[in-house]
Motif scaffolding. Structure first.
Motif: not given
Lengths: 113, 112
Positions: B49-62
């Protein structure tokens, strides 16, 4: 190759001997890292190579440790006059570039008797 | 000192439950990454996750990132026994320095 390859997978040596650990990164990856992990502990940064830039050696614990990366590909970590506290798993990782994820090898388990 | 530190150190849950692990860091970063390690050998990259992102999803991962609090969390939903592993966060030093440092990890045990 398909992944990062490290050799040997296990190394047992006597205190005072020198050892060389080898890492073959993924072809085309410009960044290469060495870490070590003692039993049940986190990863301790050792050294970082990025392209043709001077390596970041700030994590090497003593002058007995050295590493080189030849031709921007294969890397060798050398430990001279090994001590028992050098016993650990030595992990190598490569990355396609800055700001990308790391691909790890399976490590070399070093045991110094 | 550690740039990234995870908590809790260990977490034990039942299969099907959600698992949340946290990571705190000290200095500004370009990105934060999470890795999984099985059986004490090679680590597997999970998510970046980059510093300008707040949330990211990948499959069952958040993954969430709060740069104001210098913290991140990893949520694994509907956990499985196969998720049993150590989970590490890794941060770079910010600026043009992409050297990654890792925390000591959270040992997650998912009981069948």
């Amino acid at each position: 190759g398909a992944g990062v390859s490290q050799s040997p997978s296990n190394k047992v040596t006597e205190k005072g001997k020198d050892v060389e650990l080898r890492c073959d990164p993924i072809s085309g990856h410009t960044a290469l890292y060495w870490y070590r992990q003692s039993l049940g502990q986190g990863l301790e940064f050792l050294i970082y190579f990025q392209g043709n830039s001077a390596p970041d050696k700030s994590g090497l614990p003593s002058d007995r440790f050295s590493a080189e990366r030849t031709g921007g590909s294969v890397s060798t970590l050398t430990i001279q006059r090994t001590q028992q506290e050098d016993s650990a798993v030595y992990l190598c990782a490569s990355s396609p570039g800055q700001g990308a994820g790391l691909f790890f090898g399976s490590g070399t388990q070093l045991s110094v008797l | 000192s550690q740039q990234g530190e995870e908590d809790p150190q260990a977490l034990s849950i039942q299969e099907g439950e959600n698992a949340t692990m946290n990571c705190s860091y000290k200095t500004s970063i370009n990105n934060l990454q999470w890795y999984r390690q099985n059986s004490g050998r090679g680590l597997v990259h999970l998510i970046l996750i980059r510093s300008n992102e707040r949330e990211k999803h990948s499959g069952r991962l958040r993954v969430t990132l709060d740069t104001s609090k210098k913290s991140s969390s990893l949520l694994i939903t509907a956990s499985r026994a196969a998720d049993t592993a150590s989970y590490f966060c890794a941060t770079d030093a910010g600026g043009s320095n992409y050297k990654l440092t890792f925390g000591k990890g959270t040992l997650l045990t998912v009981n069948p």
